[in-house]
Design an enzyme around this catalytic site. Structure first.
Site, PDB file in Angstrom:
ATOM      1  N   GLU A 326      10.883  33.218  -6.430  1.00 10.14           N
ATOM      2  CA  GLU A 326      10.535  34.641  -6.389  1.00 10.14           C
ATOM      3  C   GLU A 326      11.413  35.459  -5.454  1.00 10.14           C
ATOM      4  O   GLU A 326      11.449  36.689  -5.515  1.00 10.14           O
ATOM      5  CB  GLU A 326       9.063  34.813  -5.985  1.00 10.14           C
ATOM      6  CG  GLU A 326       8.716  34.338  -4.588  1.00 10.14           C
ATOM      7  CD  GLU A 326       8.340  32.867  -4.563  1.00 10.14           C
ATOM      8  OE1 GLU A 326       7.941  32.368  -3.510  1.00 10.14           O
ATOM      9  OE2 GLU A 326       8.454  32.210  -5.608  1.00 10.14           O
ATOM     10  N   ASP A 368      44.023  54.257 -16.807  1.00 11.93           N
ATOM     11  CA  ASP A 368      44.713  55.407 -17.365  1.00 11.93           C
ATOM     12  C   ASP A 368      45.913  55.704 -16.469  1.00 11.93           C
ATOM     13  O   ASP A 368      45.957  55.269 -15.317  1.00 11.93           O
ATOM     14  CB  ASP A 368      43.744  56.600 -17.414  1.00 11.93           C
ATOM     15  CG  ASP A 368      44.410  57.857 -17.931  1.00 11.93           C
ATOM     16  OD1 ASP A 368      45.169  57.765 -18.910  1.00 11.93           O
ATOM     17  OD2 ASP A 368      44.186  58.933 -17.342  1.00 11.93           O
TER      18      ASP A 368
END
Length: 730
Positions: A326, A368
C-alpha cells in the site's frame, strides 16, 4: 445545397469556386444564404471536448489496478476485523483506515496537479480575432468570426488574422505569417494566381494562393473566398490530431470516465503492470491457502466451533492485505513531488507529476527547429561589399550586441564605406522598424521589429553601425514598387537632393544627383540588371562577366551555409525616368524605367541562429545515450546546415542518409507501412518540410519501436506531436 468538400481549392479558378460555393466574387453571399450556410455547417470555431471536473479527475485516479487492489484490501481488512474478536477495539481498524488515507491523499494530489494543467485546444481556439470584414449583399460589412461561412468573400488587410481557410482572388503585396502552421519565421508572399509545381521544385508547405485560419497578415491587402471553416480548416485538423483519431469525442471507460490509458507514462504503465502481477499472485496464493486450509479442516484455535471455511476466508483475506504494497503510490507521489520541486529551481514548470520520471527515462528527443533549437529571429551574419567579406556579430534583434568586422583579420568595419553604403541603401528599401519595449514582468528592455521579418536583420545591422532609427526619414520616398514573386525584388526611389554623398562615410552620389533608386531582392535577378559595381574606395567599376561570376560564387557559398541572401543595387538619377504627374504610367512601367543601369552595392546574408547552449545540450544527450532528432518545416538544405551547427549531424555523417524530406514518408500522399516507416525513422535524424501530421506519425513510429519519446516545440504545428509523445516539452 449540401455541403461539399473542396479538395485542392488552390487549383480551382475563382469562377469555379464561385460556382461550387454558390457565391458571387463581386457581391458575396446574400444575408439569407449566409444564415442558411451557418445553420448547415455550424459556427466557424473549434470544437472542444468538455474538460473533466476536479471530482471526475479524482475518481479517475481511483481506477488504476494498484489503487483498486488497495481499496479492496482496505475493505477486506475492515471486514475481517469487524467479524473478529476485537471488533470493538478501534485500533484494530488502523490498517484499513491507513490504506484509505493513503489512497485519498495520492488521488487528491494527482487530481489537483492535472486540474491545473492547461488545455492545448483552448490555445488553438484563441488564435483568431473577434470580427472581420466580409462582402455580403454587395457591401462590406463587419461580422463576428464565428459567423463566417463557406462562400463568404473576406477582405483582408495588414494586421488582420485570417478567420478561415481562404482561396485568394485578389492579392496586393500580401504577406502572411504562417509560423503557427509551419513553425517557420519568414513571412510568406501570397498571390491570387494558380501556380503549378515545377519538376524538381521542393514541395511547399502551403499553396501560394491560399491563406489559412489563425495566420496573421503582415503586409498588403487582399480578398479571398472562404473554402473551409471551423474543424475543416488546417487549424481544425490540428485540433483533431490533438484530440485523437476518434475526433474530439474522448474515449470512455467504465461507461462514463475518460480513458487515459493511451497517454500513460512509462512509470504509470510499469506500476499498473507491477500491480497486476502482485494482485494475481496474491489472489492465487490466497486461494491455494484457502483450499488447503479447508481440506485440512483448520479452525480458529480461540473458537474451535467456527467452520473451517469461514476461518480460512479470514486468513486468506488477511494475507492478501499484507501482500498488497500500500505504500507504493504514496512513496512514488512523494518522490515525484520532490523531483518537481527540484525542477522548479531550474525554472522548469512540470504540469504532470509522472512527467518527471518520464523525462529521466527518455530514449529519443524529437525537437522542432525554429524557436527551439534556434532563436526564431532572423539575424544578419555575413555582408559582402566592395569585394570584401564581413562578419556581423550578435544574435537576435538587440542592436547593442555585436559589431561588424572584416572576415580577414577581424578589424572593426562599422565605418567602412562599402558597409555603410550597403546598409543605408538597404534601409531606404525597407518598410520595417525596430522598437524597444520594456517587459512589464521583468523590467528588461527588449527590441522588436515591426514589419517584414526578412527586413529585420537589415534594420538591426544598420543600428549596429550607428544609423539612427529615423535615418530613412531624411530621404523622402517618392516611389515604392513592392516585392512580387514575378519581379523577385523591391524597388524604391528616394530624394537625395543637395547631397554629395549618400551619408557620412558613404559612396559619392555624383554631380546633380537628385534621386536614388534602390533595388533589394534575389541576387541572380538583380545582378542581371547591373552594369557596374561599387569598389571598396567608393568608385564605380564596370561589371564584367568575370566580376558577375565572382558575385554569384559568393552567393552560392553563402547559400551552401543555409544563409538567406539578398542583393542591394542602386542608381543615381538627375531626374525621374518617367512622368510622375501622368496617372496612366503603371507601376510596372515605372519599375522597368528605374531598374536599368544599376550599380551593384553588396550582399547581406542572414540565418536563424542556433540558441546558446544547444550544441552542448545535444552532445550531453548523446553522451547519456539519448538520440536527438530534428523535425522542421524548413527546406532540407537549411535543416541539414542547422543540424550540423547544433551537432545533431556529426562530422562523417552522410546527409543523404541521415536527413530526408518528409515527402518520403508519404509517397502519393499515403504514409508508408508501419515496418517501412519504422525502418526509416530508426536511422534518420533530420526530417525537413514536415507537416503537423508528419511530426505526429514520426513520434508514433518511434514509440512503436519501444522508445520513450520526448517532443519539444513551441508552435501550434507541434501540438499534435507534443500531445502524442510520452513527454511534451513546450
Amino acid at each position: 445545397m449540401a455541403s461539399q468538400d473542396l479538395p485542392e481549392a488552390e487549383l480551382k479558378t475563382p469562377e469555379e469556386l464561385e460556382q461550387v460555393l454558390g457565391t458571387s466574387i463581386e457581391k458575396g453571399l446574400t444575408t439569407s444564404k449566409a444564415q442558411e450556410y451557418l445553420a448547415r455547417d455550424g459556427p466557424n470555431e473549434l470544437e472542444k471536448p468538455p474538460k473533466p471536473t476536479l471530482l471526475m479527475l479524482f475518481i479517475m485516479q481511483l481506477c488504476g489496478f494498484v489503487i483498486i487492489l488497495l481499496i479492496s484490501a482496505a475493505i477486506a481488512s475492515i471486514m475481517v476485523n469487524a467479524t473478529g474478536p476485537n471488533r470493538s477495539d478501534i485500533l484494530s481498524y488502523t490498517t484499513g483506515k491507513a490504506i484509505f488515507v493513503i489512497v485519498v491523499l495520492n488521488a487528491g494530489i494527482a487530481a489537483w496537479t492535472e486540474h491545473k494543467a492547461g488545455d492545448a485546444l483552448e490555445a488553438l481556439s484563441k488564435m483568431t480575432q473577434a470580427s472581420i470584414y466580409v462582402v455580403r449583399d454587395g457591401a462590406e460589412v463587419k461580422v463576428d468570426v464565428p459567423d463566417v461561412v463557406r462562400g463568404d468573400v473576406v477582405v483582408l488587410g495588414t494586421g488582420d488574422v485570417v478567420p478561415a481557410d481562404m482561396r485568394l482572388i485578389e492579392a496586393d503585396d500580401v504577406k502572411v505569417s504562417e509560423m503557427a502552421l509551419t513553425g517557420e519565421p519568414d513571412d510568406v508572399h501570397k498571390t491570387a494566381k494558380i501556380k503549378a509545381k515545377k519538376p524538381g521544385e521542393p514541395e511547399k508547405l502551403t499553396p501560394e494562393n491560399m491563406v489559412f485560419s489563425g495566420c496573421s497578415v503582415t503586409n498588403g491587402r487582399g480578398r479571398g473566398i472562404v473554402v473551409e471553416t471551423g474543424m475543416g480548416t488546417r487549424i481544425g485538423r490540428i485540433a483533431q490530431l490533438i484530440a485523437g483519431e476518434e475526433g474530439v469525442k474522448p474515449k470512455k471507460k467504465c461507461f462514463c470516465l475518460p480513458d487515459t490509458s493511451a497517454s500513460q507514462t512509462p512509470l504509470q504503465a510499469n506500476l499498473e503492470h507491477l500491480g497486476g502481477r502482485i494482485g494475481v499472485l496474491a489472489i492465487v496464493v490466497c486461494i491455494l491457502i484457502f483450499v488447503f486450509g479447508v481440506a485440512m479442516k483448520r479452525t480458529d484455535p480461540s473458537n474451535p466451533d467456527t467452520a473451517p471455511w469461514l476461518y480460512m476466508i479470514l486468513i486468506a483475506v488477511t494475507l492478501a492485505v499484507a501482500a498488497i504494497p500500500e505504500g507504493i503510490p504514496l512513496c512514488v507521489t512523494i518522490s515525484l513531488s520532490i523531483g518537481c520541486k527540484d525542477m522548479v529551481k531550474q525554472s522548469v514548470l512540470v504540469r504532470k507529476l509522472a512527467a518527471v520520471e518520464t523525462l529521466g527515462s527518455a530514449s529519443v528527443i524529437c525537437s522542432d527547429k525554429t524557436g527551439t533549437l534556434t532563436e526564431g529571429k532572423m539575424t544578419m551574419v555575413k555582408l559582402w561589399a566592395g569585394q570584401v567579406s564581413y562578419d556581423v556579430g550578435g544574435k537576435g534583434f538587440d542592436p547593442t550586441v555585436g559589431r561588424i568586422t572584416r572576415t580577414d583579420g577581424g578589424a572593426d568595419a562599422g565605418a567602412e564605406l562599402p558597409v555603410r553604403t550597403t546598409l543605408l541603401s538597404a534601409i531606404l528599401c525597407c518598410n520595417t522598424s525596430l522598437i524597444s519595449v520594456r517587459d512589464e514582468e521583468t523590467g528588461e528592455l527588449r527590441y522588436e521589429p515591426r514589419g517584414n521579418s526578412s527586413e529585420a536583420p537589415i534594420v538591426v545591422a544598420a543600428r549596429k553601425v550607428g544609423f539612427a532609427e529615423e535615418v530613412a526619414g531624411a530621404y523622402p520616398r517618392v516611389l515604392e514598387v513592392p516585392f512580387s514573386s514575378t519581379r523577385k525584388m523591391m524597388l524604391t526611389v528616394s530624394d537625395v537632393s543637395g547631397r554629395s554623398a549618400l551619408c557620412d562615410g558613404g559612396m559619392p552620389l555624383g554631380d546633380g544627383a537628385k534621386y536614388l533608386a534602390v533595388c533589394k531582392g534575389a541576387p541572380n535577378f538583380i545582378v542581371d540588371y547591373c552594369t557596374e559595381f561599387l569598389t571598396a574606395d567608393g568608385r564605380a567599376e564596370p561589371l564584367t562577366e568575370a566580376a558577375k561570376m565572382g558575385i554569384l560564387r559568393v552567393v552560392d557559398d553563402y547559400s551552401s551555409q543555409a544563409l538567406r541572401v539578398l542583393a542591394v543595387a542602386t542608381r543615381t538619377m538627375t531626374e525621374l525616368p518617367f512622368d510622375a504627374s501622368d496617372e496612366n504610367v503603371s507601376t510596372d512601367q515605372k519599375f522597368q524605367a528605374c531598374r536599368v543601369g544599376l550599380r551593384f552595392v553588396g550582399l547581406v546574408a542572414s540565418i536563424d541562429p542556433d540558441r546558446d547552449g544547444v550544441p552542448e545540450s545535444v552532445e550531453a544527450a548523446r553522451d547519456a545515450g539519448i538520440r536527438v532528432v530534428m523535425i522542421t518545416g524548413d527546406y532540407l538544405k537549411t535543416a541539414v546546415a542547422i543540424a550540423q551547427n547544433v551537432k545533431i549531424l556529426q562530422k562523417g555523417d552522410d546527409a543523404e542518409v541521415c536527413a530526408v524530406d518528409c515527402a518520403r514518408l508519404r509517397p502519393g500522399d499515403a504514409y508508408l507501412q508501419h515496418d517501412e516507416m519504422d525502418k526509416l525513422t530508426n536511422s534518420v535524424r533530420v526530417f525537413a518540410r514536415a507537416r503537423p501530421e508528419d511530426k505526429l506519425e514520426i513520434v508514433k513510429s518511434l514509440q512503436r519501436q519501444g522508445l520513450v519519446t520526448a517532443m519539444t516545440g513551441d508552435g501550434v504545428n507541434d501540438a499534435p506531436a507534443l500531445n502524442q509523445a510520452n513527454i511534451g516539452v513546450a
